[in-house]
Design an enzyme around this catalytic site. Structure first.
Site, PDB file in Angstrom:
ATOM      1  N   CYS A  90       0.864  -1.183   0.000  1.00 34.61           N
ATOM      2  CA  CYS A  90       0.000   0.000   0.000  1.00 34.61           C
ATOM      3  C   CYS A  90       0.897   1.229   0.000  1.00 34.61           C
ATOM      4  O   CYS A  90       1.604   1.480   0.983  1.00 34.61           O
ATOM      5  CB  CYS A  90      -0.913  -0.006   1.219  1.00 34.61           C
ATOM      6  SG  CYS A  90      -1.944   1.469   1.335  1.00 34.61           S
ATOM      7  N   HIS A 176      -2.362  -4.665 -10.408  1.00 41.55           N
ATOM      8  CA  HIS A 176      -3.088  -3.525 -10.974  1.00 41.55           C
ATOM      9  C   HIS A 176      -3.418  -3.747 -12.448  1.00 41.55           C
ATOM     10  O   HIS A 176      -2.585  -4.266 -13.201  1.00 41.55           O
ATOM     11  CB  HIS A 176      -2.261  -2.236 -10.873  1.00 41.55           C
ATOM     12  CG  HIS A 176      -2.141  -1.749  -9.465  1.00 41.55           C
ATOM     13  ND1 HIS A 176      -3.023  -0.843  -8.919  1.00 41.55           N
ATOM     14  CD2 HIS A 176      -1.273  -2.077  -8.481  1.00 41.55           C
ATOM     15  CE1 HIS A 176      -2.691  -0.622  -7.655  1.00 41.55           C
ATOM     16  NE2 HIS A 176      -1.633  -1.359  -7.359  1.00 41.55           N
ATOM     17  N   GLU A 225     -10.305   0.175  -5.894  1.00 42.94           N
ATOM     18  CA  GLU A 225      -9.371  -0.710  -5.204  1.00 42.94           C
ATOM     19  C   GLU A 225      -9.988  -2.052  -4.835  1.00 42.94           C
ATOM     20  O   GLU A 225     -11.120  -2.114  -4.327  1.00 42.94           O
ATOM     21  CB  GLU A 225      -8.858  -0.041  -3.921  1.00 42.94           C
ATOM     22  CG  GLU A 225      -7.862   1.050  -4.194  1.00 42.94           C
ATOM     23  CD  GLU A 225      -7.072   1.420  -2.946  1.00 42.94           C
ATOM     24  OE1 GLU A 225      -6.914   0.573  -2.041  1.00 42.94           O
ATOM     25  OE2 GLU A 225      -6.642   2.575  -2.874  1.00 42.94           O
ATOM     26  N   CYS A 234      -4.649   6.267  -4.615  1.00 37.27           N
ATOM     27  CA  CYS A 234      -4.024   4.944  -4.485  1.00 37.27           C
ATOM     28  C   CYS A 234      -2.567   5.089  -4.917  1.00 37.27           C
ATOM     29  O   CYS A 234      -2.290   5.369  -6.091  1.00 37.27           O
ATOM     30  CB  CYS A 234      -4.757   3.921  -5.354  1.00 37.27           C
ATOM     31  SG  CYS A 234      -4.002   2.272  -5.272  1.00 37.27           S
ATOM     32  N   GLY A 237      -1.425   2.382  -7.232  1.00 25.43           N
ATOM     33  CA  GLY A 237      -2.159   2.602  -8.478  1.00 25.43           C
ATOM     34  C   GLY A 237      -1.507   3.698  -9.298  1.00 25.43           C
ATOM     35  O   GLY A 237      -1.412   3.605 -10.538  1.00 25.43           O
TER      36      GLY A 237
HETATM   37  N1  LIG Z   1      -6.494  -2.241  -2.187  1.00 26.36           N
HETATM   38  C1  LIG Z   1      -5.110  -2.550  -2.430  1.00 26.36           C
HETATM   39  C2  LIG Z   1      -4.210  -2.271  -1.271  1.00 26.36           C
HETATM   40  C3  LIG Z   1      -4.129  -0.820  -0.916  1.00 26.36           C
HETATM   41  C4  LIG Z   1      -3.478   0.084  -1.975  1.00 26.36           C
HETATM   42  C5  LIG Z   1      -3.362   1.496  -1.513  1.00 26.36           C
HETATM   43  N2  LIG Z   1      -4.496   2.220  -1.182  1.00 26.36           N
HETATM   44  C6  LIG Z   1      -2.207   2.291  -2.054  1.00 26.36           C
HETATM   45  O1  LIG Z   1      -2.124   3.487  -1.727  1.00 26.36           O
HETATM   46  O2  LIG Z   1      -1.339   1.730  -2.721  1.00 26.36           O
HETATM   47  C7  LIG Z   1      -4.974  -4.044  -2.803  1.00 26.36           C
HETATM   48  O3  LIG Z   1      -5.871  -4.847  -2.513  1.00 26.36           O
HETATM   49  O4  LIG Z   1      -3.948  -4.403  -3.394  1.00 26.36           O
END
Ligand SMILES: N[C@@H](CCC[C@H](N)C(=O)O)C(=O)O
Length: 298
Positions: A90, A176, A225, A234, A237
């Site tokens: 994250c 991603h 997400e 994100c 992301g």
């Molecule tokens: N939802 C993501 C994990 C969290 C990612 C995050 N918010 C970021 O800032 O990178 C997953 O399930 O991989």
């Protein structure tokens, strides 16, 4: 941290309240727990109760700060989505992690090495209080995402319902998919996001980014997400979008990523290099989590 399993649906009545810090990185919000001073055992249902925005604290991810598992790292870092699933990485959380360990005086180092499920990342707290993160090397082959495809490509056609969309895939520690759109404001984030998140070609599910290219050094991005839904920002992301856009020849090496919650600076010098991210980390408040009385089993 190990999940506990009990045969009763009620917690012991004297389970002590749990101190936490509420933080965010550009509106991607977190509950942060310090497991360096006490062991913390949580079940997925505990995490879902904490994440509930009406009955709990409310957050996109839960971050757990742990002692370093080996001498070459300063801390361990575990991450859980609002749905209780554990994830590998994250980016916005990493910046909040650095701010948290400084605020809590767990370290005074400016350069902090942290072990995540996806490997080691390096955090650097700058003079301005921003945090730079070396997010490691992106991986783009289908099996590394994981993504089902007959052969590696820059863009893959994927059938969703009665449509076919084209997407790039990048693993930044977590998986991603990145789609280019003409305008993020009208992009079908709420409909296509969940369909792709759970698409059978992504066996570990996927985070879905919708990228609008404004210029080679400037994009807008919205991310649906995995395990959380659309967030205001994100970090991984943003890294994945820049890697995908650069590999496709749309973007240069330094890109400002405009997310709904604000801008992130992403730098990727190309194949064989690590991705670097810089942005803010904000502490909102400290609190105590009181364990809810679980309703008796029906
Ligand atoms: N939802 C993501 C994990 C969290 C990612 C995050 N918010 C970021 O800032 O990178 C997953 O399930 O991989």
């Amino acid at each position: 941290m190990t999940a506990t399993h009990t045969t009763t649906s009620r917690r012991p009545p004297l389970h002590p309240p749990l101190p936490f810090t509420k933080m965010h990185g550009l509106g991607n919000d977190f509950m942060v727990l310090d497991a360096t001073r006490q062991p913390i055992a949580l079940r997925p249902e505990d995490i879902r109760a904490m994440a509930d925005r009406h009955f709990g604290v409310g957050f996109d991810q839960l971050l757990v700060v742990e002692p370093g598992p080996s001498a070459d790292v300063d801390f361990g870092y575990r991450i859980f989505n609002a749905d209780g699933s554990e994830v590998e990485q994250c980016g916005n959380g990493a910046r909040c992690f650095a701010r948290f360990v400084h605020d809590q005086r767990l370290t005074d180092k400016r350069r902090i090495r942290v072990q995540t499920c996806a490997g080691t990342i390096v955090l650097h707290v700058t003079d301005t209080g921003n945090v730079q993160v070396d997010m490691g090397m992106p991986r783009c082959s289908p099996q590394e995402i994981p993504f089902t495809a007959p052969a590696p490509a820059l863009l893959y056609p994927v059938a969703v319902g009665d449509k076919t969309v084209e997407l790039a895939v990048v693993n930044m520690g977590n998986p991603h998919a990145v789609l280019r759109v003409a305008d993020v404001d009208s992009a079908p984030v709420a409909t296509l996001g969940p369909l792709l998140e759970s698409h059978p070609r992504f066996p570990a599910r996927v985070n879905v980014g919708f990228m609008q290219v404004l210029a080679p050094d400037r994009i807008r991005l919205r991310v649906y997400e995995r395990g959380t839904g659309e967030t205001l920002a994100c970090g991984t992301g943003a890294c994945a979008a820049v890697v995908a856009g650069q590999r496709l020849g749309w973007l240069g090496r330094q890109v400002t990523v405009l997310l709904p919650g604000g801008p992130l600076q992403i730098d990727w010098q190309g194949e064989g290099h690590n991705v670097h991210m810089q942005g803010p980390a904000t502490r909102v408040y400290e609190g105590l989590w009181h364990w809810p009385e679980m309703p008796p089993a029906m």
